[in-house]
Write an enzyme that holds these catalytic residues in place. Structure first.
Site, short mmCIF file in Angstrom:
data_model
loop_
_atom_site.label_atom_id
_atom_site.label_comp_id
_atom_site.label_asym_id
_atom_site.label_seq_id
_atom_site.Cartn_x
_atom_site.Cartn_y
_atom_site.Cartn_z
N LYS A 96 15.23 -25.51 -12.00
CA LYS A 96 14.14 -26.26 -12.64
C LYS A 96 15.01 -27.61 -13.11
O LYS A 96 15.90 -27.80 -13.13
CB LYS A 96 13.72 -25.64 -13.85
CG LYS A 96 12.75 -24.54 -13.52
CD LYS A 96 12.06 -23.92 -14.82
CE LYS A 96 11.36 -24.72 -15.64
NZ LYS A 96 10.23 -25.81 -15.21
N GLU A 105 12.27 -27.07 -21.64
CA GLU A 105 11.86 -26.16 -20.84
C GLU A 105 12.62 -24.86 -21.23
O GLU A 105 12.07 -23.59 -21.37
CB GLU A 105 11.57 -26.28 -19.52
CG GLU A 105 10.58 -27.16 -19.02
CD GLU A 105 10.79 -27.70 -17.68
OE1 GLU A 105 9.83 -28.33 -17.21
OE2 GLU A 105 11.56 -27.62 -16.84
N LYS A 123 8.39 -23.02 -2.85
CA LYS A 123 9.50 -22.94 -3.93
C LYS A 123 10.14 -21.76 -3.68
O LYS A 123 11.26 -21.47 -4.40
CB LYS A 123 8.89 -23.10 -5.38
CG LYS A 123 8.18 -24.13 -5.36
CD LYS A 123 8.66 -25.36 -5.55
CE LYS A 123 7.80 -26.64 -5.77
NZ LYS A 123 6.94 -26.53 -6.90
C1 5RP Z 1 10.09 -30.08 -14.44
C2 5RP Z 1 10.05 -28.70 -13.96
C3 5RP Z 1 9.03 -28.34 -12.92
O1 5RP Z 1 8.54 -27.21 -13.32
C4 5RP Z 1 9.53 -28.58 -11.61
O2 5RP Z 1 9.93 -29.63 -11.20
C5 5RP Z 1 8.56 -28.12 -10.65
O3 5RP Z 1 7.33 -29.17 -10.93
P1 5RP Z 1 5.99 -28.90 -9.74
O4 5RP Z 1 5.14 -28.09 -10.22
O5 5RP Z 1 5.49 -30.32 -10.00
O6 5RP Z 1 6.63 -28.84 -8.22
O7 5RP Z 1 11.20 -28.11 -14.03
O8 5RP Z 1 11.39 -30.49 -15.30
#
Ligand code: 5RP
Length: 232
Positions: A96, A105, A123
């Site tokens: 993340k 987070e 992902k």
């Molecule tokens: C932010 C994060 C997000 O959850 C991660 O980058 C995924 O983002 P997205 O849902 O826009 O693909 O860790 O720090």
């Protein structure tokens, strides 16, 4: 390729875990945004919950949609956190921090009874590391810290780590909500993610890193016509 419909469906499926009276950690990013929007819809129809945002970006979004928020220092229990991820493997280990919010987070996820990851199918990976690993570092001494991060990643089996300070407008380092810099570490693959996590956590100057090990217990992967829920 990321898929907006898959993100939206994953976010909608996470709503099944929401109950009246909960305090809910609100993740950051485009997938978490869908969840906050669904939550706002239910709140408008009478659901009573409070949110704890994981970034200033999410705070602004939640406020604009009328989601009641609670100050993180006033929270005694977080029932649930719903957040996105840049990568998730088959052990629910995550990368993340693509949105630079990894510190808050991780604090919120770690304080929650349950962390749910919502993601589109792009992902889902066999091994973490294709997405550059974000490492949040203090501005003071960040070039020294970057060398130690390189050594730690090598020890954890990364063949050739490439480390760049994340920059924004004017090619200046971006500054996180916590006032720190982000090192984006291109790894290709991280064969020993738990070891990498432990080694990185031990480096003075590393505030936090984007490997989330043993934090997510539920992973929801969206598809074009729904979502699949994996429990760990
Ligand atoms: C932010 C994060 C997000 O959850 C991660 O980058 C995924 O983002 P997205 O849902 O826009 O693909 O860790 O720090």
């Amino acid at each position: 390729m990321a898929n907006e419909l898959e993100k939206e469906n994953a976010a909608q499926a996470a709503m099944d875990f929401v109950e009246d009276g909960m305090t809910i950690g609100l993740g950051t990013g485009s997938t978490a945004k869908f969840f906050v929007e669904y939550l706002a819809e239910e709140i408008a129809e009478g659901l009573v919950v409070r949110g704890v945002p994981t970034s200033e970006q999410t705070r602004r979004l939640a406020e604009s949609l009328g989601v009641p928020l609670v100050d993180v220092e006033q929270v005694d229990r977080i029932h649930l956190t719903v957040d996105g991820a840049d990568e998730v493997d088959e052990h629910a280990q995550l990368i993340k921090g693509g949105g630079a919010a990894l510190l808050r987070e991780k604090i919120i996820a770690n304080a929650s009874d349950l962390m749910i990851v919502i993601a589109d199918s792009s992902k889902s990976v066999e091994m973490l590391g294709q997405f550059p690993l974000p490492v949040e570092v203090t501005p003071f001494g960040y070039t020294i810290t970057a060398k130690k991060v390189y050594d730690a990643l090598k020890k954890a089996g990364v063949l050739k780590p490439m480390i760049n300070v994340r920059t924004g407008p004017g090619n200046k380092p971006i500054v996180t909500d916590g006032g720190n810099f982000i090192l984006d570490c291109s790894c290709g693959a991280i064969p020993e993610a738990p070891l990498a996590s432990a080694l990185l956590s031990n480096i003075p100057g590393v505030v936090e890193h984007g490997l989330f090990i043993n934090l997510a217990r539920t992973v929801i992967i969206g598809s074009d016509d729904g979502a699949t829920i994996f429990e760990y």
